[in-house]
Design an enzyme around this catalytic site. Structure first.
Site, PDB file in Angstrom:
ATOM      1  N   GLU A  63       0.817  -1.214   0.000  1.00  0.00           N
ATOM      2  CA  GLU A  63       0.000   0.000   0.000  1.00  0.00           C
ATOM      3  C   GLU A  63       0.855   1.270   0.000  1.00  0.00           C
ATOM      4  O   GLU A  63       0.512   2.264   0.639  1.00  0.00           O
ATOM      5  CB  GLU A  63      -0.942  -0.006   1.207  1.00  0.00           C
ATOM      6  CG  GLU A  63      -1.921  -1.166   1.186  1.00  0.00           C
ATOM      7  CD  GLU A  63      -2.837  -1.196   2.400  1.00  0.00           C
ATOM      8  OE1 GLU A  63      -2.787  -0.280   3.252  1.00  0.00           O
ATOM      9  OE2 GLU A  63      -3.617  -2.158   2.486  1.00  0.00           O
ATOM     10  N   CYS A  64       1.929   1.250  -0.734  1.00  0.00           N
ATOM     11  CA  CYS A  64       2.894   2.350  -0.760  1.00  0.00           C
ATOM     12  C   CYS A  64       2.861   3.027  -2.128  1.00  0.00           C
ATOM     13  O   CYS A  64       2.497   2.416  -3.129  1.00  0.00           O
ATOM     14  CB  CYS A  64       4.286   1.772  -0.492  1.00  0.00           C
ATOM     15  SG  CYS A  64       5.638   2.955  -0.545  1.00  0.00           S
ATOM     16  N   GLY A  65       3.268   4.269  -2.179  1.00  0.00           N
ATOM     17  CA  GLY A  65       3.383   4.953  -3.453  1.00  0.00           C
ATOM     18  C   GLY A  65       4.407   4.297  -4.373  1.00  0.00           C
ATOM     19  O   GLY A  65       4.352   4.451  -5.588  1.00  0.00           O
TER      20      GLY A  65
END
Length: 184
Positions: A63-65
């Site tokens: 769930e990271c950029g």
């Protein structure tokens, strides 16, 4: 508000991190090949199986950029798998961006990015509870020169064919960046 400040500080600190490398004169104090860790499928992996191969070790999060780097890691694996082995280490150390179980992480990686490279069980890559692999990667008394912990998700450590840590790449350096490809 203070939490937001801390998160922003961590993020911008990760973006401004620099590539760090070995001077070529400092051999590891302990062998990377003595390490063992559990795969995401709960199978023990003895790292001696990687002798003679270059390795790119990456702390990952769903769930990271930087999560789209999974696609770049898989592309690197497919195109250069004869020259480098990718090892992914899911971790929830940065912003709680890997909340899932091993089963959820594996499913996410396969469904969204077709990941076939070796993934390991979710663990810590920073702080007092970091796993044995990251203890070795971030302790110059073990690896010979580096004490740089990951600054965010998708930091990369390059190990040469002799089991020596040779470079650290911050999150912003994509796996297919020329800085990495030139070392293959």
């Amino acid at each position: 508000m203070q939490t937001l400040f801390i998160i922003m500080t961590l993020f911008f600190g990760a973006c401004n991190s620099q590539v760090v490398s070995n001077d070529g004169n400092t051999p590891p104090k302990t062998s990377f090949y003595d390490l063992k860790f559990t795969s995401i499928d709960e199978e023990p992996i003895n790292f001696s199986k990687y002798k003679g191969k270059k390795l790119l070790i990456v702390n990952t999060a769903s769930e990271c950029g930087y999560t789209p780097q999974y696609a770049d890691l898989e592309k690197l694996n497919e195109e250069y798998g004869d020259k480098i082995v990718i090892l992914g280490f899911p971790a929830n150390n940065f912003g709680g961006q890997e909340p899932g179980s091993n089963t959820e992480i594996k499913g996410f990686c396969k469904k969204n990015y077709g990941v076939t490279f070796q993934m390991f069980e979710k663990s810590s890559v920073k702080g007092d509870d970091k796993n044995v692999v990251y203890q070795w990667l971030t302790d110059k008394n073990k690896n010979g020169w580096n004490d740089q912990e990951p600054t965010w998700n998708f930091c990369k450590y390059l190990i040469n064919e002799n089991g020596e840590l040779v470079k650290f790449f911050p999150s912003k350096i994509k796996p297919t960046d020329q800085q990495i490809l030139s070392l293959l």
